[in-house]
Design an enzyme around this catalytic site. Structure first.
Site, PDB file in Angstrom:
ATOM      1  N   HIS A 276       6.085   4.762   7.888  1.00  0.00           N
ATOM      2  CA  HIS A 276       6.820   3.411   8.517  1.00  0.00           C
ATOM      3  C   HIS A 276       7.299   5.000   9.205  1.00  0.00           C
ATOM      4  CE1 HIS A 276       6.980   1.022   5.456  1.00  0.00           C
ATOM      5  NE2 HIS A 276       6.593   0.277   6.196  1.00  0.00           N
ATOM      6  N   HIS A 280       2.179   6.118  11.950  1.00  0.00           N
ATOM      7  CA  HIS A 280       1.656   4.621  11.935  1.00  0.00           C
ATOM      8  C   HIS A 280       1.867   3.483  12.986  1.00  0.00           C
ATOM      9  CE1 HIS A 280       1.974   0.621   9.150  1.00  0.00           C
ATOM     10  NE2 HIS A 280       2.966   0.655   9.842  1.00  0.00           N
ATOM     11  N   HIS A 318       7.253  -1.836  16.588  1.00  0.00           N
ATOM     12  CA  HIS A 318       7.481  -3.510  15.143  1.00  0.00           C
ATOM     13  C   HIS A 318       7.763  -2.645  13.977  1.00  0.00           C
ATOM     14  CE1 HIS A 318       4.023  -0.627  13.120  1.00  0.00           C
ATOM     15  NE2 HIS A 318       4.620  -1.533  12.105  1.00  0.00           N
ATOM     16  N   ASP A 319       8.167  -1.387  13.598  1.00  0.00           N
ATOM     17  CA  ASP A 319       8.318  -0.816  12.883  1.00  0.00           C
ATOM     18  C   ASP A 319      10.150   0.502  13.507  1.00  0.00           C
ATOM     19  OD1 ASP A 319       7.695  -1.016  10.544  1.00  0.00           O
ATOM     20  OD2 ASP A 319       6.414  -0.874  10.137  1.00  0.00           O
ATOM     21  N   ASP A 440      -0.679  -4.141  11.229  1.00  0.00           N
ATOM     22  CA  ASP A 440       0.101  -3.602  10.316  1.00  0.00           C
ATOM     23  C   ASP A 440      -0.414  -3.696   8.623  1.00  0.00           C
ATOM     24  OD1 ASP A 440       2.262  -2.455   9.989  1.00  0.00           O
ATOM     25  OD2 ASP A 440       3.992  -4.487   9.347  1.00  0.00           O
TER      26      ASP A 440
END
Length: 590
Positions: A276, A280, A318-319, A440
């Protein structure tokens, strides 16, 4: 200053070459439209410099100039001044509210203007942006009298030379009007070195550009090679390229510099964990961009560019600041985040919350020029996208998508075909959430080389969490025990068949372009099934030997028991071949 004036000034932050498109700038007394409508930020700037260099070298060989030549020379200087803004990133014109920065010159040229032309000729001979900066800094020192740093580390500024009347630092009134000069731009770029003011934009090299040309291809884009070519700036370069290609800076009047500051803050905020990480995030961003090419989502994002921007930013953040452990660890360990978010989508809430905190930093709020309603819409879209990546909501997400697809097929209705605005918005949000969620979960759908690399990294992250769970005497989560590496193929088959494939089968019905992803998924699933079959054969090869040994032991024991029974029958007078346990034989034995 009123809010309307601030918004007018914020719109001036768009590059000069795209200013004509954004604010409808019209030229006065200009025969040739030499400012291009949509330039490539760096390439067009170099093209202008090369064009100006060729024209100046041609005219500089002549001692006398006609009126037409003088007008062309003035246009050359205008090209050079515009090239400044394109190469350095933005107009940075925050002190001027004029929407007509260019005017034409008179028929005669003074000595000061000829001196400016000579300075421009020296500037045009420099082919790179760093060389341009050095040249301008040198000219600034010559004309303003700047000494080296003194013992206290401060600069000594002498008075301006009386002989210097005009140069590029102070353009004539025939070239620029109400505009910060080129030297002051370079001075700001070189001296503003605050923590939150990263004004330099990474130059896109030919090697990076080769990767960016494949950004729309699912199987042709390798995010690991792109990150290596981008020198670790995969997020900022990729997102900036996609936004510039779809004219989001012009359509939404977003400052390029502030967006770069925001992207670099996000890029630096990603932790160096096996899976992550920022690579990514760039991989998910490329996947989302691939989905947005579909006619369903393309028409939506072309009509509403704010939704395209929200999809890009949702994929990027998102991460954000992922610690390398999952929500289960946060709940078991009772971390501060778990207490803050009440064990509900702990990491996902943290990601989006920290991302919006970056907007509050200095010179990072790229949404400062949009209306409050647009900001609320953008925030709602991004928050929902990030929260939809929680695997706890995966089953509900697949179920909702499956029911919607069946309804569309039974009624022959198209996507986003609603008269009710609320129903239309809900369906648009669902599609964008699915785009980020599928991006994802796209690693099993990548080509085998990338899929295998991502699988190795996610296992490393899981096993590291398993080691932490063992150290803290906590239950080890599924797939987190590194001592059970032989179960990896079976675990991948279970994960792909149970979670990934049901989602992608339905998603391919919405986005026909995703069929190539589904093909890769089936190939990778076949690979893991073959590996699991080999593992099962190895285990079965050991099982028959043990069964044979157990059977021989049982046979010898049964033989021994039969012999003992026969001996007992002969001793007690029981006829051979009769059941010893029958009632008659029991009475005889008694």
């Amino acid at each position: 200053m009123s809010v309307r004036q601030r918004r007018r000034r914020s719109s001036a932050r768009i590059s000069v070459s795209s200013l004509k498109v954004c604010v409808g700038m019209s030229r006065t007394n200009s025969k040739d439209n030499f400012i291009f409508s949509r330039p490539d930020f760096f390439t067009i700037g170099l093209g202008r410099l090369q064009q100006a260099q060729d024209m100046l070298l041609d005219f500089s060989r002549k001692d006398t100039q006609t009126a037409d030549q003088k007008e062309k020379i003035i246009k050359i200087v205008q090209l050079l001044a515009s090239a400044y803004t394109d190469l350095l990133g933005d107009s940075m014109d925050r002190g001027s509210s004029s929407t007509t920065p260019w005017t034409t010159g008179p028929d005669s040229m003074s000595q000061e203007e000829q001196q400016a032309i000579r300075n421009a000729l020296g500037f045009a001979s420099v082919s790179t942006a760093p060389g341009m900066g050095k040249y301008l800094l040198q000219k600034r020192r010559e004309n303003t009298g700047v000494d080296e740093k003194n013992k206290n580390g401060k600069r000594n500024f002498r008075s301006r030379s009386e002989n210097t009347k005009l140069d590029i630092k102070k353009p004539s009134k025939y070239i620029l009007r109400n505009r910060k000069t080129s030297h002051s731009l370079v001075e700001q770029l070189m001296e503003l070195k605050t923590q939150n003011m990263a004004l330099t934009i990474n130059i896109i090299t030919p090697k990076v550009m080769r990767h960016l040309t494949k950004v729309d291809c699912w199987n042709g884009f390798d995010v690991w090679e792109f990150n290596e070519a981008a020198d670790g700036h995969c997020i900022s370069l990729l997102c900036y390229h996609l936004m510039d290609r779809h004219s989001l800076f012009a359509k939404l009047r977003i400052s390029r510099h502030i967006m770069v500051n925001f992207l670099k803050e996000i890029e630096q905020g990603y932790n160096d964990v096996p899976y992550h990480n920022k690579i990514h995030a760039a991989d998910v961003l490329q996947g989302v961009n691939f989905f947005l090419q579909s006619p369903v989502l393309k028409s939506l994002c072309d009509k509403f560019p704010l939704m395209r921007l929200a999809a890009y930013i949702g994929a990027v953040v998102h991460d954000f600041k992922h610690p390398g452990t999952n929500n289960d660890w946060a709940k078991k360990k009772k971390t501060n985040l778990a207490l803050i978010y009440n064990d509900v989508s702990v990491l996902e809430n943290m990601h989006v919350s920290e991302a919006f905190r970056v907007l509050q930093k200095k010179n990072c709020d790229f949404l400062n020029c949009v209306s409050y309603l647009d900001y609320r819409t953008f925030r709602q879209l991004v928050v929902n996208m990030v929260l939809s990546t929680d695997m706890a909501k995966h089953a509900e997400c697949v179920r909702t998508l499956s029911h919607t697809v069946k309804f569309k097929e039974s009624t022959s209705r198209k996507w986003l075909d609603h008269e009710d605005p609320e129903a239309w918005l809900n369906e648009a949000e669902m599609l964008l959430d699915l785009a980020v969620h599928c991006g994802d979960l796209s690693s099993p759908c990548r080509p085998w080389k990338l899929m295998n690399h991502w699988t190795t990294r996610i296992l490393q992250e899981f096993w590291a969490q398993g080691d932490l769970e063992k150290d803290h005497s906590l239950p080890v989560g599924p797939g987190n025990d590194r001592d059970k590496t032989r179960d990896v193929p079976l675990g991948q088959v279970f994960f792909v068949e149970g979670f990934v494939k049901p989602l992608w089968v339905q998603w391919a019905k919405v986005i026909p372009e995703a069929k190539v992803c589904l093909e890769n998924l089936n190939k990778n699933l076949s690979y893991w099934q073959a590996e699991a079959k080999k593992l099962r054969k190895k285990e079965d090869a050991k099982i028959p030997n043990s069964r044979e040994r157990e059977g021989s032991v049982k046979f010898s024991a049964a033989t021994r028991d039969t012999t003992l029974i026969k001996e007992a029958e002969q001793t007690r007078g029981v006829p051979e071949g009769k059941d010893v346990s029958s009632p008659e034989n029991r009475r005889n034995r008694e």
